[in-house]
Design an enzyme around this catalytic site. Structure first.
Site, PDB file in Angstrom:
ATOM      1  N   GLU A  46       0.837  -1.200   0.000  1.00 13.67           N
ATOM      2  CA  GLU A  46       0.000   0.000   0.000  1.00 13.67           C
ATOM      3  C   GLU A  46       0.873   1.252   0.000  1.00 13.67           C
ATOM      4  O   GLU A  46       1.973   1.263   0.579  1.00 13.67           O
ATOM      5  CB  GLU A  46      -0.916   0.002   1.241  1.00 13.67           C
ATOM      6  CG  GLU A  46      -1.788   1.263   1.305  1.00 13.67           C
ATOM      7  CD  GLU A  46      -2.983   1.159   2.251  1.00 13.67           C
ATOM      8  OE1 GLU A  46      -3.016   0.226   3.069  1.00 13.67           O
ATOM      9  OE2 GLU A  46      -3.872   2.024   2.156  1.00 13.67           O
ATOM     10  N   ASN A 192     -12.374  -0.585  -1.718  1.00 12.58           N
ATOM     11  CA  ASN A 192     -11.767  -1.143  -0.506  1.00 12.58           C
ATOM     12  C   ASN A 192     -12.504  -0.578   0.712  1.00 12.58           C
ATOM     13  O   ASN A 192     -12.723   0.637   0.793  1.00 12.58           O
ATOM     14  CB  ASN A 192     -10.287  -0.739  -0.422  1.00 12.58           C
ATOM     15  CG  ASN A 192      -9.688  -1.045   0.938  1.00 12.58           C
ATOM     16  OD1 ASN A 192      -9.394  -2.197   1.247  1.00 12.58           O
ATOM     17  ND2 ASN A 192      -9.506  -0.017   1.771  1.00 12.58           N
ATOM     18  N   GLU A 193     -12.857  -1.436   1.626  1.00 13.84           N
ATOM     19  CA  GLU A 193     -13.551  -1.006   2.854  1.00 13.84           C
ATOM     20  C   GLU A 193     -14.592   0.076   2.523  1.00 13.84           C
ATOM     21  O   GLU A 193     -14.565   1.185   3.062  1.00 13.84           O
ATOM     22  CB  GLU A 193     -12.544  -0.535   3.913  1.00 13.84           C
ATOM     23  CG  GLU A 193     -11.639  -1.681   4.365  1.00 13.84           C
ATOM     24  CD  GLU A 193     -10.868  -1.447   5.659  1.00 13.84           C
ATOM     25  OE1 GLU A 193     -10.855  -0.312   6.168  1.00 13.84           O
ATOM     26  OE2 GLU A 193     -10.294  -2.417   6.169  1.00 13.84           O
ATOM     27  N   TYR A 259      -7.857  -7.815  11.569  1.00  9.62           N
ATOM     28  CA  TYR A 259      -6.553  -7.485  12.164  1.00  9.62           C
ATOM     29  C   TYR A 259      -6.470  -8.003  13.591  1.00  9.62           C
ATOM     30  O   TYR A 259      -7.482  -8.053  14.307  1.00  9.62           O
ATOM     31  CB  TYR A 259      -6.333  -5.969  12.165  1.00  9.62           C
ATOM     32  CG  TYR A 259      -5.953  -5.431  10.802  1.00  9.62           C
ATOM     33  CD1 TYR A 259      -4.643  -5.520  10.345  1.00  9.62           C
ATOM     34  CD2 TYR A 259      -6.907  -4.855   9.959  1.00  9.62           C
ATOM     35  CE1 TYR A 259      -4.282  -5.048   9.087  1.00  9.62           C
ATOM     36  CE2 TYR A 259      -6.545  -4.378   8.701  1.00  9.62           C
ATOM     37  CZ  TYR A 259      -5.238  -4.472   8.269  1.00  9.62           C
ATOM     38  OH  TYR A 259      -4.877  -4.011   7.029  1.00  9.62           O
ATOM     39  N   GLU A 316      -6.796  -8.430   3.772  1.00 14.65           N
ATOM     40  CA  GLU A 316      -5.977  -7.687   4.747  1.00 14.65           C
ATOM     41  C   GLU A 316      -6.029  -8.431   6.069  1.00 14.65           C
ATOM     42  O   GLU A 316      -7.127  -8.691   6.591  1.00 14.65           O
ATOM     43  CB  GLU A 316      -6.491  -6.256   4.944  1.00 14.65           C
ATOM     44  CG  GLU A 316      -6.136  -5.329   3.814  1.00 14.65           C
ATOM     45  CD  GLU A 316      -6.551  -3.880   4.063  1.00 14.65           C
ATOM     46  OE1 GLU A 316      -6.581  -3.444   5.228  1.00 14.65           O
ATOM     47  OE2 GLU A 316      -6.862  -3.202   3.062  1.00 14.65           O
ATOM     48  N   GLN A 365       1.558  -5.001   5.985  1.00 10.54           N
ATOM     49  CA  GLN A 365       1.861  -4.767   4.580  1.00 10.54           C
ATOM     50  C   GLN A 365       3.252  -5.343   4.299  1.00 10.54           C
ATOM     51  O   GLN A 365       4.009  -5.552   5.228  1.00 10.54           O
ATOM     52  CB  GLN A 365       1.889  -3.260   4.252  1.00 10.54           C
ATOM     53  CG  GLN A 365       0.518  -2.628   3.975  1.00 10.54           C
ATOM     54  CD  GLN A 365      -0.230  -2.146   5.221  1.00 10.54           C
ATOM     55  OE1 GLN A 365       0.284  -2.238   6.325  1.00 10.54           O
ATOM     56  NE2 GLN A 365      -1.449  -1.646   5.062  1.00 10.54           N
TER      57      GLN A 365
HETATM   58  O1  AHR Z   1      -3.665  -1.576   6.528  1.00 11.59           O
HETATM   59  C1  AHR Z   1      -4.007  -0.292   6.883  1.00 11.59           C
HETATM   60  C2  AHR Z   1      -5.448   0.036   6.544  1.00 11.59           C
HETATM   61  O2  AHR Z   1      -6.302  -0.807   7.246  1.00 11.59           O
HETATM   62  C3  AHR Z   1      -5.856  -0.168   5.121  1.00 11.59           C
HETATM   63  O3  AHR Z   1      -5.486   0.878   4.304  1.00 11.59           O
HETATM   64  C4  AHR Z   1      -7.342  -0.259   5.235  1.00 11.59           C
HETATM   65  O4  AHR Z   1      -7.942  -0.988   4.210  1.00 11.59           O
HETATM   66  C5  AHR Z   1      -7.553  -0.872   6.609  1.00 11.59           C
HETATM   67  O5  AHR Z   1      -8.464  -0.164   7.363  1.00 11.59           O
END
Ligand code: AHR
Length: 519
Positions: A46, A192-193, A259, A316, A365
């Protein structure tokens, strides 16, 4: 002699003795059916902090040794883990990215403000050509995220044409910019999101937008597209249900983000200073936590798509801690400790169990941001503990997952910040896979901070010798590699595994990850 015995007894009473625990694993070889797509080991690049600029790309005029502008040290590291697919340009960045600003002569490219990530001004010197050429150099599939949030249908349509058409106005422009042949681009993400940084949309609205955008992403010159709709985060099952209900016929994949972090508001905790409870909570979040989310999201998809035509892409995932002290606000640069390696091993073992529906995962990332493979500083590069897990797991790519059951002790960890439930989870995680030549891979992780564990694995008829056994461990679970000491955490040959009478016995030290092969 008496003195020695008394001393030994005193020591035994004074010090807490680490016990040797026991765990058992049973393989179910006859149930092995699902291939572990190599894309499960995917990466995510990214425009965020120094992931692209400084991490992957230094430009051809840099003093840092490079090939056409890509850092040689990073290129080699990525080749060694056989990166199968790379997602780009974001993330949140994707929905503010206007691809036409990143083509043509570099000096004529407009600068842009990276509003999502610290307001850093970028010069657009890394654009479509630079990304797709990097994928060619690495031999990996590109996965391009289109701008839905602030872009237009026309912009997205022309981007696909520019990248993949052999002839026509966009192909002509591409040729003028130095690339004769179209690239092969299979994976495209439509936003994305979109529920958050990608436009704060509601699922009903995004569903219609998705249908519209994807219509104009055409297949040119024999290139086929695998269209991915922007999916849910973590526990948002409604988003998944709405998308599956309204768009399943128009997509090949639906994404999901998950995450390992303690909270979305306030401090996420240090990457290198944490207590035992925080450590165990993180392991539980990526072990039983991600397992539950995958199982439930897949159950929702099954309701709408029982034949499994739409894949799930965890595009992600990874750990998210506080930024490295002294680093730039908004750049999300974080260190990577043995704890992160443990998170990676537990996560990958879980992903292997779900490959019937789960076809791609992209850790966030690839360089210098969250749970990165490499960290760079000027001309220096180090490999993180997570990198080594990816390297040790390479043989699992495209192998067939062998289902298994694990019996072991459980821990109970409470999130200090009390924003999430207490988590009870197993200390030991395991996955196994069979390669085309019959070689069997065994991947084990012992999260226990104090105790070694003897793991007994019933091989269910698999025969052979233990080979290529490697261990990743460190004295402290917070240990990490630095530019001053880049080799503190790295794999070593392992000789604690033996096969006798159809049973594999692995003596796992505390806090260790072991990968071995049987052939
Ligand atoms: O990885 C950081 C961010 O986390 C990404 O840009 C986004 O898609 C997510 O919220």
């Amino acid at each position: 002699m008496v003195k020695k015995t008394v001393f030994a007894l005193a020591m035994a009473l004074a010090l807490p003795v680490a016990a040797q625990k026991e765990a058992s694993v049973t393989l179910k070889v006859k149930d092995a059916k699902e291939k572990i797509n190599k894309e499960i080991y995917g990466q995510f690049a990214e425009h965020l902090g120094t992931c692209i600029y400084g991490g992957l790309w230094v430009g051809p005029d840099s003093k840092i040794p490079n090939t056409q502008g890509y850092r040689n040290d990073v290129l080699q590291a990525l080749k060694d883990i056989k990166v199968p697919v790379m997602r780009w340009p974001g993330g949140c960045f994707a929905d503010e990215y206007h691809w036409m600003d990143g083509i043509g002569p570099k000096e004529a490219r407009p600068r842009m403000v990276n509003n999502n990530w610290g307001g850093t001004v970028e010069d657009n010197s890394f654009g479509t050509h630079e990304f797709l050429n990097l994928c060619e150099l690495l031999g990996c599939e590109p996965y391009v995220s289109m701008n839905v949030g602030s872009g237009s249908v026309e912009e997205a349509a022309k981007w696909v044409e520019y990248m993949t058409a052999a002839d026509g106005p966009m192909a002509k422009l591409r040729k003028q910019n130095g690339r004769e042949k179209p690239w092969k681009v299979y994976y495209i993400g439509v936003g994305n999101e979109s529920w958050g940084c990608g436009g704060n949309m509601r699922p009903e609205y995004y569903s219609d937008l998705y249908r519209r955008y994807q219509t104009y992403c055409r297949e040119y010159s024999g290139n086929t597209l695998y269209k991915v709709a922007s999916g849910a985060t973590d526990y948002d099952y409604d988003w998944t249900a709405t998308l599956m209900d309204r768009c399943a016929d128009f997509m090949k994949g639906l994404s999901l983000h998950y995450y390992t972090c303690y909270t979305w508001s306030g401090s996420k905790g240090s990457a290198t200073e944490f207590n035992d409870d925080q450590y165990y909570w993180a392991i539980a979040k990526c072990g039983v936590g991600v397992e539950e989310v995958l199982r439930k999201q897949i159950a929702v998809m099954d309701q709408y798509d029982p034949k499994g035509k739409v894949d799930l892409l965890l595009d992600e995932w990874g750990t998210w801690w506080d930024k490295e002290p002294g680093s730039i606000e908004g750049h999300l640069r974080q260190q990577n400790a043995m704890r992160d390696a443990m998170v990676a091993a537990f996560s990958l073992n879980t992903f292997h169990q779900y490959t019937k529906r789960l076809k791609m995962c992209n850790i966030a990332q690839i360089a210098n941001v969250l749970q990165s493979m490499v960290l760079t500083k000027d001309d220096k590069m180090l490999l993180t503990p997570t990198y080594y897990v990816f390297k040790m797991y390479v043989p699992n790519m495209e192998a067939t997952n062998i289902p298994l059951t694990v019996k072991c002790d459980y821990f109970d960890a409470e999130n200090e910040q009390k924003n999430s439930a207490r988590r009870v989870a197993p200390f030991v995680s395991c996955s196994a896979s069979k390669m085309a030549d019959g070689t069997v891979n065994i991947n084990l992780a012992n999260a226990d901070l104090k105790n070694a564990t003897k793991v007994t694995i019933n091989l269910d008829g698999i025969k052979g010798k233990v080979q290529n056994a490697q261990i990743l461990t460190s004295k402290n679970v917070a240990d990490h590699n630095t530019f001053e000491n880049p080799n503190l955490v790295k794999p070593a040959a392992f000789n604690g595994a033996k096969i006798a009478n159809g049973t594999l016995v692995v003596d796992m030290p505390k806090t260790s990850i072991v990968c071995l092969q049987i052939k």
